[in-house]
Design a protein around this motif. Structure first.
Motif, PDB file in Angstrom:
ATOM      1  N   VAL A  76       0.858  -1.185   0.000  1.00 41.05           N
ATOM      2  CA  VAL A  76       0.000   0.000   0.000  1.00 41.05           C
ATOM      3  C   VAL A  76       0.896   1.238   0.000  1.00 41.05           C
ATOM      4  O   VAL A  76       1.829   1.333   0.809  1.00 41.05           O
ATOM      5  N   ALA A  77       0.617   2.158  -0.900  1.00 36.96           N
ATOM      6  CA  ALA A  77       1.343   3.426  -0.943  1.00 36.96           C
ATOM      7  C   ALA A  77       0.561   4.479  -0.172  1.00 36.96           C
ATOM      8  O   ALA A  77      -0.662   4.570  -0.307  1.00 36.96           O
ATOM      9  N   LEU A  78       1.255   5.242   0.642  1.00 36.81           N
ATOM     10  CA  LEU A  78       0.657   6.362   1.366  1.00 36.81           C
ATOM     11  C   LEU A  78       1.036   7.649   0.654  1.00 36.81           C
ATOM     12  O   LEU A  78       2.229   7.941   0.472  1.00 36.81           O
ATOM     13  N   VAL A  79       0.047   8.410   0.233  1.00 41.38           N
ATOM     14  CA  VAL A  79       0.319   9.691  -0.418  1.00 41.38           C
ATOM     15  C   VAL A  79      -0.454  10.768   0.315  1.00 41.38           C
ATOM     16  O   VAL A  79      -1.430  10.495   1.028  1.00 41.38           O
ATOM     17  N   GLY A  80      -0.016  11.982   0.143  1.00 42.85           N
ATOM     18  CA  GLY A  80      -0.683  13.103   0.797  1.00 42.85           C
ATOM     19  C   GLY A  80       0.222  14.314   0.791  1.00 42.85           C
ATOM     20  O   GLY A  80       1.449  14.199   0.583  1.00 42.85           O
ATOM     21  N   GLY A  81      -0.353  15.450   1.010  1.00 43.03           N
ATOM     22  CA  GLY A  81       0.431  16.669   1.033  1.00 43.03           C
ATOM     23  C   GLY A  81       1.327  16.743   2.266  1.00 43.03           C
ATOM     24  O   GLY A  81       1.231  15.924   3.186  1.00 43.03           O
ATOM     25  N   THR A  82       2.201  17.741   2.273  1.00 42.85           N
ATOM     26  CA  THR A  82       3.090  17.942   3.409  1.00 42.85           C
ATOM     27  C   THR A  82       2.264  18.211   4.671  1.00 42.85           C
ATOM     28  O   THR A  82       1.339  19.014   4.669  1.00 42.85           O
ATOM     29  N   GLY A  83       2.596  17.465   5.735  1.00 50.30           N
ATOM     30  CA  GLY A  83       1.882  17.639   6.988  1.00 50.30           C
ATOM     31  C   GLY A  83       0.618  16.823   7.109  1.00 50.30           C
ATOM     32  O   GLY A  83      -0.139  16.984   8.079  1.00 50.30           O
ATOM     33  N   SER A  84       0.382  15.941   6.153  1.00 50.91           N
ATOM     34  CA  SER A  84      -0.841  15.133   6.209  1.00 50.91           C
ATOM     35  C   SER A  84      -0.725  13.974   7.195  1.00 50.91           C
ATOM     36  O   SER A  84      -1.724  13.344   7.533  1.00 50.91           O
ATOM     37  N   GLY A  85       0.504  13.656   7.656  1.00 46.33           N
ATOM     38  CA  GLY A  85       0.661  12.632   8.688  1.00 46.33           C
ATOM     39  C   GLY A  85       1.248  11.317   8.205  1.00 46.33           C
ATOM     40  O   GLY A  85       1.207  10.310   8.922  1.00 46.33           O
ATOM     41  N   LYS A  86       1.824  11.289   7.018  1.00 42.68           N
ATOM     42  CA  LYS A  86       2.353  10.037   6.457  1.00 42.68           C
ATOM     43  C   LYS A  86       3.491   9.479   7.307  1.00 42.68           C
ATOM     44  O   LYS A  86       3.473   8.293   7.693  1.00 42.68           O
ATOM     45  N   SER A  87       4.493  10.298   7.591  1.00 39.69           N
ATOM     46  CA  SER A  87       5.650   9.820   8.368  1.00 39.69           C
ATOM     47  C   SER A  87       5.248   9.464   9.797  1.00 39.69           C
ATOM     48  O   SER A  87       5.788   8.525  10.387  1.00 39.69           O
ATOM     49  N   THR A  88       4.285  10.197  10.342  1.00 38.19           N
ATOM     50  CA  THR A  88       3.812   9.872  11.689  1.00 38.19           C
ATOM     51  C   THR A  88       3.139   8.499  11.693  1.00 38.19           C
ATOM     52  O   THR A  88       3.346   7.690  12.606  1.00 38.19           O
ATOM     53  N   LEU A  89       2.363   8.224  10.654  1.00 45.63           N
ATOM     54  CA  LEU A  89       1.670   6.938  10.572  1.00 45.63           C
ATOM     55  C   LEU A  89       2.660   5.777  10.508  1.00 45.63           C
ATOM     56  O   LEU A  89       2.504   4.782  11.241  1.00 45.63           O
ATOM     57  N   VAL A  90       3.683   5.889   9.656  1.00 46.42           N
ATOM     58  CA  VAL A  90       4.614   4.760   9.538  1.00 46.42           C
ATOM     59  C   VAL A  90       5.463   4.613  10.802  1.00 46.42           C
ATOM     60  O   VAL A  90       5.961   3.518  11.088  1.00 46.42           O
ATOM     61  N   ALA A  91       5.623   5.687  11.584  1.00 53.91           N
ATOM     62  CA  ALA A  91       6.355   5.575  12.851  1.00 53.91           C
ATOM     63  C   ALA A  91       5.544   4.828  13.903  1.00 53.91           C
ATOM     64  O   ALA A  91       6.110   4.284  14.854  1.00 53.91           O
ATOM     65  N   LEU A  92       4.219   4.783  13.737  1.00 52.48           N
ATOM     66  CA  LEU A  92       3.368   4.072  14.690  1.00 52.48           C
ATOM     67  C   LEU A  92       3.471   2.560  14.533  1.00 52.48           C
ATOM     68  O   LEU A  92       3.242   1.821  15.495  1.00 52.48           O
ATOM     69  N   ILE A  93       3.827   2.089  13.349  1.00 49.32           N
ATOM     70  CA  ILE A  93       3.810   0.645  13.092  1.00 49.32           C
ATOM     71  C   ILE A  93       4.881  -0.083  13.907  1.00 49.32           C
ATOM     72  O   ILE A  93       4.574  -1.062  14.600  1.00 49.32           O
ATOM     73  N   PRO A  94       6.150   0.360  13.896  1.00 47.67           N
ATOM     74  CA  PRO A  94       7.153  -0.307  14.748  1.00 47.67           C
ATOM     75  C   PRO A  94       7.188   0.257  16.167  1.00 47.67           C
ATOM     76  O   PRO A  94       8.109  -0.023  16.926  1.00 47.67           O
TER      77      PRO A  94
END
Length: 582
Positions: free
Chosen positions: A366-384
Motif C-alpha cells: 500500500v502506498a501512502l500519499v498526501g500533502g506535506t503535513g498530512s501525517g504520512k511519516s507519523t503513521l509509519v512511525a506508529l507501526i514499529p
C-alpha cells in the motif's frame, strides 16, 4: 515535605559495593586518631621528656610520632586507592543505565531535549559525580569528623578555650551555608549553559555544509559567542562566590589561631595550663586549619555534585511510555490492520491523525500519499512503535502491537527512513545493524536490490569505515545503504518512508524494478511522492488532514479523485494518464 537530596537517591548504586565503602569508612577514624595523636604526643613530650631532660624519652616519643604519621599516610593511600576503583565502576554503571534509559525513552522525549544537554549529562555530569564520590565526599566526611573530634578534645583539655573555639565557628558555619546555597544555584546554571554550548557546537559541526553554503559563518559564530560569554559570566560569578567562601574559611583559622594562642598564653602564665598543654592546644588547632579551610571548596563541590545528580535524575525520572508487551506471534504472516487509529503529540492541541481504518493483507503493498503535513511519516512511525497511538489500535496478525514483545515486533518490521541515518562504523556493520548474523550472500542480495553496489568500490569494500552520519557518501548512496539495511532484515512488513526521494531517475527506476521482486510475499507500506513509486503498490491510501480520505488502485484514484491527480500532476510519469482521466 522537604525532598531528600538527589545524591541520596543515587545511593542504590553504592549498595553492591557496601563492603568496600564500609572498610573505607572504618579507616576514617584511624586517620583522625593519628591526626589527633600527634598534637597530644607533642604536648606530652614537652611536659615530660623535654622538661625532665630525658633524651631517650624524646627519641621514643619522636618514633611514636613518626609511626602515627606513617600509619596516617598508609591509611590515606589505601583509602584513596580503593575509592578510586569503586567510584569508577559506579560511574560506569550509572552511565550504562542512563544510556539504556535514553534508548528506551520515546521519540517525544528526544524531540523536546537538545542532544547537547543529554551529552553533558552522560559525560561531564557523571564525571563530576565520580570525582565528588571518590574525593570530595570522603574528604568532607573525614574533615567533619576531624573537626568534631578535635573540638571535643579541646573541650576536655580546657573547656573555656574549647567553648571559645566552638562559639567562633558558629557564624562561619551560617555564612558558609548561605554562600554554598547560592553557589549550588549558580552551578546548575553553569551546567545548563554547558549543555547549551554542546548543542550549539554539535548543530554547527553537523550543519557545516549548510552554514557555509549560505555564508552564515559569522551568524553561527555570534550565536556561539553569546552562549560562550554567558557561560563565562556565570563561571566568573560562581568563582567570585567561591573565592569569598574560600577566603573566609582560610582567614578564619588564622584569626582563631591568634585568639587561641593569646588566651592559651594567658592561661599558661596564670598557671592554669602547662606549656605542653599550650603546645598541644595550638597544634590541635593547626591540625584543623586545613579541614576548616577546605570546607569551602568541599561544600561548593558538594553543591555542584548535587546539581549534576539532579540533572541526571531528570532523565531517570522521565517516564518511559513505550513498554514491551509479553505476547509473541508464533507464525508471523504480516497482516496489518489500522482500527480507528488516532495520534496526537503531547504539545499539540489537535490530533495529527484521527479515525484511520485500513487493512493490508500479507504480501500486499500500500502506498501512502498526501500533502506535506498530512501525517504520512507519523503513521509509519506508529507501526514499529517509535510512537504509540493515542487512540484506536494497530494490529499485526490480529494482535495489538502494544501487546507484542517489542524486540520481536521490530524484528518483523524493516524500516528505511526519508532521512537515512548511518553510523561511524564500517559499511558492513551499518548494513547488518538489524541482522548481525547475515551471511555474505544475504548482504550481497540486499545490496543488489537496493542498487548499492558502490560499497564494493569503496577503498576497503564493505570494511570501509564510513564517516560520522555517513557524510563521506552522497545523499543517494546513504539512502541506498539504508534501504539495503531494511531489506536485509528479511522483514514480514517493509516500511519505506519516502526512501527513494534522493535517487536520480535512472537509479530509482532500477531500485523500483528490483523492489518488485522483493515485495512479493512481504507486506509493504510505501510513503510516496512520485507516481513512479506509487506504481510499486497494489493499492493507494490518500491522507488529507490526518485522515485516510481515499483508498483504491492508482488508476482508480486517477480517474475519480481530482485531488489525487493534482497531488501527482508534477510527475512526468502520469502525464499520459491525465488525458484519460475525467
Amino acid at each position: 515535605m522537604r525532598r531528600r537530596p538527589t545524591l541520596v537517591r543515587l545511593l542504590h548504586y553504592v549498595k553492591p559495593y557496601w563492603r568496600q565503602f564500609a572498610l573505607i569508612l572504618a579507616l576514617a577514624p584511624v586517620g583522625v586518631a593519628m591526626a589527633v595523636a600527634i598534637p597530644i604526643l607533642l604536648g606530652y613530650v614537652v611536659d615530660g621528656p623535654i622538661a625532665e631532660g630525658d633524651a631517650w624519652g624524646v627519641v621514643g616519643v619522636a618514633l611514636l610520632i613518626l609511626l602515627a604519621g606513617s600509619v596516617d599516610s598508609g591509611v590515606n593511600f589505601l583509602r584513596r586507592w580503593m575509592m578510586s576503583r569503586v567510584t569508577s565502576v559506579i560511574e560506569a554503571n550509572i552511565r550504562f543505565d542512563l544510556f539504556d534509559k535514553l534508548q528506551a525513552l520515546q521519540m517525544g522525549f528526544h524531540k523536546r531535549w537538545e542532544s547537547g544537554q543529554l551529552l553533558s549529562r552522560i559525560m561531564s555530569d557523571l564525571g563530576l559525580l565520580r570525582r565528588f564520590t571518590s574525593f570530595g565526599m570522603l574528604m568532607l566526611i573525614m574533615n567533619t569528623i576531624q573537626i568534631v573530634v578535635v573540638l571535643g578534645v579541646m573541650l576536655v583539655m580546657y573547656w573555656q578555650l574549647g567553648l571559645l573555639v566552638l562559639v567562633a565557628i558558629v557564624p562561619v558555619v551560617v555564612a558558609t551555608r548561605v554562600l554554598v546555597g547560592r553557589a549550588t544555584r549558580l552551578s546548575r546554571n553553569v551546567q545548563d549553559s554547558t549543555g547549551d554550548i554542546a548543542s550549539l557546537a554539535e548543530e554547527s559541526l553537523h550543519g557545516v555544509r549548510v552554514i557555509r553554503s549560505f555564508g552564515r559563518m559569522r551568524y553561527v559564530y555570534r550565536r556561539f559567542d553569546e552562549a560562550a560569554l554567558r557561560l563565562r559570566d556565570l563561571g566568573v560569578r560562581r568563582m567570585n562566590l567561591a573565592s569569598v567562601l574560600w577566603t573566609l574559611l582560610e582567614v578564619f583559622p588564622n584569626a582563631l589561631l591568634l585568639l587561641v594562642a593569646g588566651v592559651a598564653s594567658y592561661a599558661a602564665a596564670a598557671g592554669v595550663l602547662t606549656l605542653g598543654q599550650v603546645v598541644a592546644f595550638v597544634t590541635l588547632l593547626l591540625s584543623i586549619a586545613w579541614p576548616v579551610g577546605s570546607l569551602g571548596f568541599l561544600l561548593s563541590f558538594a553543591g555542584e555534585a548535587e546539581s549534576a545528580a539532579t540533572r541526571v535524575a531528570e532523565v531517570f525520572d522521565s517516564e518511559v511510555t513505550i513498554r514491551s508487551g509479553d505476547r509473541r506471534i508464533a507464525e508471523p504472516r504480516g497482516r496489518l490492520e489500522l482500527v480507528d487509529v488516532e495520534f496526537r503529540f503531547d504539545d499539540a492541541d489537535l490530533p495529527t491523525l484521527r479515525g484511520l481504518n485500513l487493512t493490508v493483507e500479507p504480501g500486499e503493498t500500500v502506498a501512502l500519499v498526501g500533502g506535506t503535513g498530512s501525517g504520512k511519516s507519523t503513521l509509519v512511525a506508529l507501526i514499529p512503535r517509535l510512537l504509540d497511538v493515542t487512540g484506536g489500535r494497530i494490529l499485526l496478525d490480529g494482535v495489538d502491537v502494544r501487546e507484542l514483545d517489542l524486540a520481536q515486533l521490530r524484528s518483523l518490521i524493516g524500516t528505511a527512513f526519508e532521512d537515512p541515518i548511518l553510523f561511524s562504523m564500517s559499511a558492513r556493520e551499518n548494513l547488518t545493524l538489524g541482522r548481525p548474523d547475515a551471511t555474505d550472500e544475504q548482504i550481497a542480495e540486499a545490496v543488489r536490490v537496493a542498487r548499492a553496489e558502490f560499497v564494493h568500490d569503496l577503498p576497503w569494500g564493505l570494511e570501509t569505515r564510513l564517516g560520522e552520519q555517513g557524510l563521506s557518501l552522497s545523499g543517494g548512496q546513504r539512502q541506498r545503504l539504508a534501504l539495503a539495511r531494511a531489506i536485509l532484515v528479511d522483514p514480514k512488513v517493509l516500511v519505506l518512508d519516502d526512501t527513494l526521494s534522493a535517487l536520480d531517475i535512472h537509479t530509482e527506476a532500477e531500485v523500483e524494478e528490483a523492489l518488485k521482486s522483493t515485495l512479493v510475499g512481504v507486506t509493504g507500506i510505501v510513503v510516496a511522492h512520485r507516481a513512479s513509486t506509487v506504481l510499486l503498490a497494489d493499492r493507494v491510501a490518500m491522507l488529507v488532514d490526518g485522515r485516510i480520505a481515499h483508498v483504491g488502485t492508482h488508476s482508480e484514484l486517477l480517474a475519480t479523485v481530482p485531488e489525487y491527480r493534482e497531488l501527482l500532476s508534477a510527475d512526468y510519469s502520469i502525464e499520459p494518464n491525465l488525458e484519460e482521466a475525467p
